[in-house]
Design a protein around this motif. Structure first.
Motif, mmCIF file in Angstrom:
data_model
loop_
_atom_site.group_PDB
_atom_site.id
_atom_site.type_symbol
_atom_site.label_atom_id
_atom_site.label_comp_id
_atom_site.label_asym_id
_atom_site.label_seq_id
_atom_site.Cartn_x
_atom_site.Cartn_y
_atom_site.Cartn_z
ATOM 1 N N SER B 33 0.844 -1.188 0.000
ATOM 2 C CA SER B 33 0.000 0.000 0.000
ATOM 3 C C SER B 33 0.878 1.235 0.000
ATOM 4 C CB SER B 33 -0.894 0.030 1.250
ATOM 5 O OG SER B 33 -1.700 -1.118 1.335
ATOM 6 N N TRP B 34 0.396 2.298 -0.617
ATOM 7 C CA TRP B 34 1.106 3.578 -0.647
ATOM 8 C C TRP B 34 0.261 4.637 0.048
ATOM 9 C CZ3 TRP B 34 6.008 4.478 -2.395
ATOM 10 C CH2 TRP B 34 6.615 3.493 -3.162
ATOM 11 N N TYR B 35 0.956 5.487 0.805
ATOM 12 C CA TYR B 35 0.301 6.572 1.533
ATOM 13 C C TYR B 35 1.066 7.864 1.296
ATOM 14 C CZ TYR B 35 -2.169 2.973 4.210
ATOM 15 O OH TYR B 35 -2.959 1.908 4.599
ATOM 16 N N GLN B 36 0.341 8.981 1.338
ATOM 17 C CA GLN B 36 0.949 10.313 1.279
ATOM 18 C C GLN B 36 0.756 10.966 2.640
ATOM 19 O OE1 GLN B 36 -1.159 13.818 -0.325
ATOM 20 N NE2 GLN B 36 0.427 13.892 -1.907
ATOM 21 N N GLN B 37 1.842 11.446 3.237
ATOM 22 C CA GLN B 37 1.748 12.131 4.518
ATOM 23 C C GLN B 37 2.250 13.560 4.354
ATOM 24 O OE1 GLN B 37 4.005 10.491 7.825
ATOM 25 N NE2 GLN B 37 2.721 11.537 9.325
ATOM 26 N N ALA B 38 1.324 14.496 4.304
ATOM 27 C CA ALA B 38 1.692 15.907 4.248
ATOM 28 C C ALA B 38 2.154 16.355 5.623
ATOM 29 C CB ALA B 38 0.501 16.735 3.783
ATOM 30 N N LEU B 39 2.896 17.438 5.652
ATOM 31 C CA LEU B 39 3.466 17.932 6.904
ATOM 32 C C LEU B 39 2.364 18.207 7.934
ATOM 33 C CD1 LEU B 39 6.349 18.514 7.829
ATOM 34 C CD2 LEU B 39 5.939 20.926 7.309
ATOM 35 N N GLY B 40 2.500 17.613 9.107
ATOM 36 C CA GLY B 40 1.533 17.852 10.170
ATOM 37 C C GLY B 40 0.230 17.089 10.055
ATOM 38 N N GLN B 41 0.168 16.152 9.109
ATOM 39 C CA GLN B 41 -1.060 15.397 8.883
ATOM 40 C C GLN B 41 -0.808 13.901 9.048
ATOM 41 O OE1 GLN B 41 -4.054 16.926 8.246
ATOM 42 N NE2 GLN B 41 -2.919 18.823 8.570
ATOM 43 N N GLY B 42 -1.913 13.158 9.148
ATOM 44 C CA GLY B 42 -1.802 11.713 9.136
ATOM 45 C C GLY B 42 -1.657 11.197 7.710
#
Lengths: 116, 113
Positions: B33-42
């Motif tokens: 699975s791939w996830y994107q984690q922006a700064l300060g977010q889950g």
């Protein structure tokens, strides 16, 4: 749609005191719940999971979590906090009824700060 | 026993370019699975691959695409990069199509100038 809420951006606890990090969830079916921890510039480390069975789940590093179906909560707890527990904690959920390949839905995270 | 490995660790691109990120799953795992984690977010779920097919997709545009190889490794491709694509991209692997806990790599930090 599934969702997770972590109502506290930051939790401060003195070393040796008990800690609680709160999480509430919403799914259409039965929940499959997780807690992960993230240290700076690292990926997420798995702490514990709940799928069925006992409402109190024990995990890594002395952490445990309490599943409460009526309150749709899955709070993370530890009886005695260590300074090394300071990190970013994420609660995540997926709908168990999916049966197939489902991604996790994460909360925004809670910074846990343990003061010496 | 090697865990999930991702490459590169850091990447700087400019708007409009294309990027490929790579992931090798933990030994014995067949689902990526791939996830994107922006700064300060889950982390936000992008998509999941099992048996070399995309099985589920999150709320991401078609500019995000992927691939899984016979050895279970995976690539994430992003076309026409935007400033908003700047984030930590996390790969997670698991067994049993995600029914078991997902194990995460340390991520690729992508910066768009």
């Amino acid at each position: 749609a599934q969702s997770v809420a972590q109502p506290e951006d930051q939790v401060n606890v003195a070393e040796g005191n008990p800690l609680t990090v709160k999480c509430t969830y919403s799914v259409s079916g039965n929940p499959y719940l997780f807690w992960y921890v993230q240290y700076p510039n690292r990926g997420l480390q798995f702490l514990l999971k709940y799928i069925t069975g006992d409402n109190l789940v024990k995990g890594s590093y002395g952490f445990e979590a309490e599943f409460n179906k009526s309150q749709t909560s899955f709070h993370l707890k530890k009886p005695s906090a260590l300074v090394s527990d300071s990190a970013l904690y994420f609660c995540a959920v997926r709908d168990w009824a999916g049966g197939g390949a489902d991604g996790l839905t994460f909360g925004k995270g809670t910074h846990l700060i343990i003061q010496p | 026993d090697a865990g999930v490995t991702q490459s590169p660790t850091h990447l700087i691109k400019t708007r409009g370019q294309q990027v490929t990120l790579r992931c090798s799953p933990k030994s014995g795992h067949d689902t990526v699975s791939w996830y994107q984690q922006a700064l300060g977010q889950g982390p936000q779920f992008i998509f999941q691959y099992y048996e070399e097919e995309e099985r589920q997709r999150g709320n991401f545009p078609d500019r995000f695409s992927g691939h899984q190889f016979p050895n279970y490794s995976s690539e994430l491709n992003v076309n026409a990069l935007l400033l908003g694509d700047s984030a930590l991209y996390l790969c997670a692997s698991s067994r049993d199509r995600g029914l078991q806990p997902q194990h995460f790599g340390d991520g690729t930090r992508l910066s768009i100038l």
